[in-house]
Scaffold this motif. Structure first.
Motif, PDB file in Angstrom:
ATOM      1  N   LEU A   2       2.813   8.626   9.416  1.00 41.21           N
ATOM      2  CA  LEU A   2       2.512   8.084   8.092  1.00 41.21           C
ATOM      3  C   LEU A   2       1.020   7.810   7.976  1.00 41.21           C
ATOM      4  O   LEU A   2       0.439   7.133   8.823  1.00 41.21           O
ATOM      5  CB  LEU A   2       3.270   6.776   7.840  1.00 41.21           C
ATOM      6  N   LYS A   3       0.404   8.318   6.943  1.00 45.78           N
ATOM      7  CA  LYS A   3      -0.993   8.011   6.626  1.00 45.78           C
ATOM      8  C   LYS A   3      -0.994   6.720   5.818  1.00 45.78           C
ATOM      9  O   LYS A   3      -0.339   6.631   4.777  1.00 45.78           O
ATOM     10  CB  LYS A   3      -1.623   9.168   5.831  1.00 45.78           C
ATOM     11  N   GLN A   4      -1.696   5.717   6.315  1.00 47.85           N
ATOM     12  CA  GLN A   4      -1.705   4.399   5.686  1.00 47.85           C
ATOM     13  C   GLN A   4      -2.884   4.253   4.723  1.00 47.85           C
ATOM     14  O   GLN A   4      -3.889   4.949   4.850  1.00 47.85           O
ATOM     15  CB  GLN A   4      -1.799   3.315   6.760  1.00 47.85           C
ATOM     16  N   ASP A   5      -2.771   3.300   3.803  1.00 47.46           N
ATOM     17  CA  ASP A   5      -3.793   3.061   2.787  1.00 47.46           C
ATOM     18  C   ASP A   5      -4.215   1.582   2.761  1.00 47.46           C
ATOM     19  O   ASP A   5      -4.637   1.086   1.747  1.00 47.46           O
ATOM     20  CB  ASP A   5      -3.234   3.488   1.422  1.00 47.46           C
ATOM     21  N   TYR A   6      -4.081   0.871   3.892  1.00 50.51           N
ATOM     22  CA  TYR A   6      -4.437  -0.542   3.963  1.00 50.51           C
ATOM     23  C   TYR A   6      -5.908  -0.682   4.337  1.00 50.51           C
ATOM     24  O   TYR A   6      -6.346  -0.143   5.352  1.00 50.51           O
ATOM     25  CB  TYR A   6      -3.578  -1.263   5.005  1.00 50.51           C
ATOM     26  N   ASN A  20       0.822  -1.195   0.000  1.00 47.01           N
ATOM     27  CA  ASN A  20       0.000   0.000   0.000  1.00 47.01           C
ATOM     28  C   ASN A  20       0.858   1.248   0.000  1.00 47.01           C
ATOM     29  O   ASN A  20       1.962   1.263   0.531  1.00 47.01           O
ATOM     30  CB  ASN A  20      -0.899   0.022   1.246  1.00 47.01           C
ATOM     31  N   PHE A  21       0.323   2.310  -0.579  1.00 44.73           N
ATOM     32  CA  PHE A  21       0.976   3.606  -0.606  1.00 44.73           C
ATOM     33  C   PHE A  21       0.877   4.253   0.772  1.00 44.73           C
ATOM     34  O   PHE A  21      -0.154   4.165   1.436  1.00 44.73           O
ATOM     35  CB  PHE A  21       0.286   4.501  -1.648  1.00 44.73           C
ATOM     36  N   VAL A  22       1.957   4.887   1.226  1.00 47.09           N
ATOM     37  CA  VAL A  22       1.962   5.647   2.479  1.00 47.09           C
ATOM     38  C   VAL A  22       2.609   6.997   2.213  1.00 47.09           C
ATOM     39  O   VAL A  22       3.429   7.140   1.309  1.00 47.09           O
ATOM     40  CB  VAL A  22       2.716   4.922   3.624  1.00 47.09           C
ATOM     41  N   TRP A  23       2.214   7.988   2.998  1.00 42.36           N
ATOM     42  CA  TRP A  23       2.816   9.312   2.896  1.00 42.36           C
ATOM     43  C   TRP A  23       2.701   9.998   4.246  1.00 42.36           C
ATOM     44  O   TRP A  23       1.866   9.629   5.064  1.00 42.36           O
ATOM     45  CB  TRP A  23       2.145  10.151   1.807  1.00 42.36           C
ATOM     46  N   GLY A  24       3.559  10.955   4.477  1.00 43.57           N
ATOM     47  CA  GLY A  24       3.523  11.652   5.757  1.00 43.57           C
ATOM     48  C   GLY A  24       4.695  12.593   5.917  1.00 43.57           C
ATOM     49  O   GLY A  24       5.231  13.104   4.937  1.00 43.57           O
ATOM     50  N   GLY A  25       5.086  12.790   7.160  1.00 48.68           N
ATOM     51  CA  GLY A  25       6.168  13.716   7.441  1.00 48.68           C
ATOM     52  C   GLY A  25       6.876  13.376   8.727  1.00 48.68           C
ATOM     53  O   GLY A  25       6.441  12.495   9.480  1.00 48.68           O
ATOM     54  N   GLN A  26       7.974  14.072   8.967  1.00 46.37           N
ATOM     55  CA  GLN A  26       8.762  13.853  10.160  1.00 46.37           C
ATOM     56  C   GLN A  26       9.405  15.149  10.619  1.00 46.37           C
ATOM     57  O   GLN A  26       9.560  16.084   9.837  1.00 46.37           O
ATOM     58  CB  GLN A  26       9.849  12.787   9.934  1.00 46.37           C
ATOM     59  N   THR A  27       9.740  15.166  11.898  1.00 42.76           N
ATOM     60  CA  THR A  27      10.442  16.293  12.483  1.00 42.76           C
ATOM     61  C   THR A  27      11.284  15.775  13.640  1.00 42.76           C
ATOM     62  O   THR A  27      11.034  14.680  14.156  1.00 42.76           O
ATOM     63  CB  THR A  27       9.484  17.400  12.959  1.00 42.76           C
ATOM     64  N   GLY A  28      12.290  16.546  14.021  1.00 36.64           N
ATOM     65  CA  GLY A  28      13.131  16.142  15.139  1.00 36.64           C
ATOM     66  C   GLY A  28      14.374  16.996  15.233  1.00 36.64           C
ATOM     67  O   GLY A  28      14.485  18.060  14.603  1.00 36.64           O
ATOM     68  N   PHE A  29      15.326  16.503  16.017  1.00 27.43           N
ATOM     69  CA  PHE A  29      16.583  17.216  16.227  1.00 27.43           C
ATOM     70  C   PHE A  29      17.751  16.297  15.907  1.00 27.43           C
ATOM     71  O   PHE A  29      17.761  15.133  16.324  1.00 27.43           O
ATOM     72  CB  PHE A  29      16.689  17.700  17.674  1.00 27.43           C
ATOM     73  N   MET A  30      18.722  16.831  15.166  1.00 22.78           N
ATOM     74  CA  MET A  30      19.915  16.092  14.787  1.00 22.78           C
ATOM     75  C   MET A  30      21.128  16.759  15.423  1.00 22.78           C
ATOM     76  O   MET A  30      21.243  17.985  15.414  1.00 22.78           O
ATOM     77  CB  MET A  30      20.075  16.078  13.268  1.00 22.78           C
ATOM     78  N   TYR A  31      22.031  15.943  15.963  1.00 18.64           N
ATOM     79  CA  TYR A  31      23.252  16.457  16.570  1.00 18.64           C
ATOM     80  C   TYR A  31      24.454  15.858  15.846  1.00 18.64           C
ATOM     81  O   TYR A  31      24.575  14.631  15.738  1.00 18.64           O
ATOM     82  CB  TYR A  31      23.311  16.100  18.061  1.00 18.64           C
TER      83      TYR A  31
END
Length: 187
Positions: A154-158, A128-139
């Protein structure tokens, strides 16, 4: 579905053009806590259930410049209801927090495919197709190593039809949320 295919084609095309511009490649792994939201809409009732368990990722990507990166991820999660394998393409925009560029906030978008296998014998597995986003902190630990803590949605399509006769309905996986800790090696 055509819109989803166009989005995925755009992400793949963007990923394929990146190596010519790239300066630093990286490879890494992540472990985190994943929550999947399942829903059963039936002629009898409608219920929601949330499953929580560990998730693991392997990823490889490149920094386009100091503020942009693209990467591909393979992820795995297994829980009581089922298991998932994710194949994702992601883009992140990095915002430096301070003059040293050691700490960055990132925000980005993700699209890809998920193979979902539900353990119930009546429900088949599917891609199934999935789409979404992410955020956070990188060091940035040093020139070669970095670590990050992040959140991904992630928005799922199942969706599968269940039951027979008067007791029918639809079983679906609506979304996935994950918090993770990653470490990457730049080369």
């Amino acid at each position: 579905m055509k819109t989803k295919q166009l989005i995925l084609a755009g992400v793949i095309t963007s990923m394929m053009s990146v190596p010519a511009m790239a300066s630093d490649w990286f490879i890494g792994g992540a472990a985190g806590y994943q929550k999947n939201t399942y829903k059963l809409d039936s002629s009898v009732d409608g219920t929601k259930e949330k499953e929580k368990d560990m998730a693991y990722q392997l990823r490889v990507g490149t920094y386009i410049n100091d503020n942009s990166r693209v990467y591909g991820t393979y992820g795995y999660n297994s829980e009581d209801i089922g298991k998932q394998q994710n194949f994702l393409l992601s883009y992140d925009y990095l915002v430096p927090l301070g003059a040293s560029n050691k700490m960055n906030w990132f925000v980005g978008a993700t699209a890809g495919m998920t193979h979902t296998s539900i353990k119930d014998a009546d429900l088949s597995s599917g891609n199934n197709f999935v789409w979404g986003g992410q955020t956070g902190f990188m060091y940035n630990i040093n020139d070669n190593w970095s670590t990050e803590i992040g959140y991904q949605y992630l928005k799922q399509d199942y969706e599968k039809d269940v039951g027979n006769g008067a007791n029918t309905g639809t079983f679906s996986l609506n979304d996935t949320q994950q918090v993770y800790l990653a470490i990457d090696y730049k080369f």
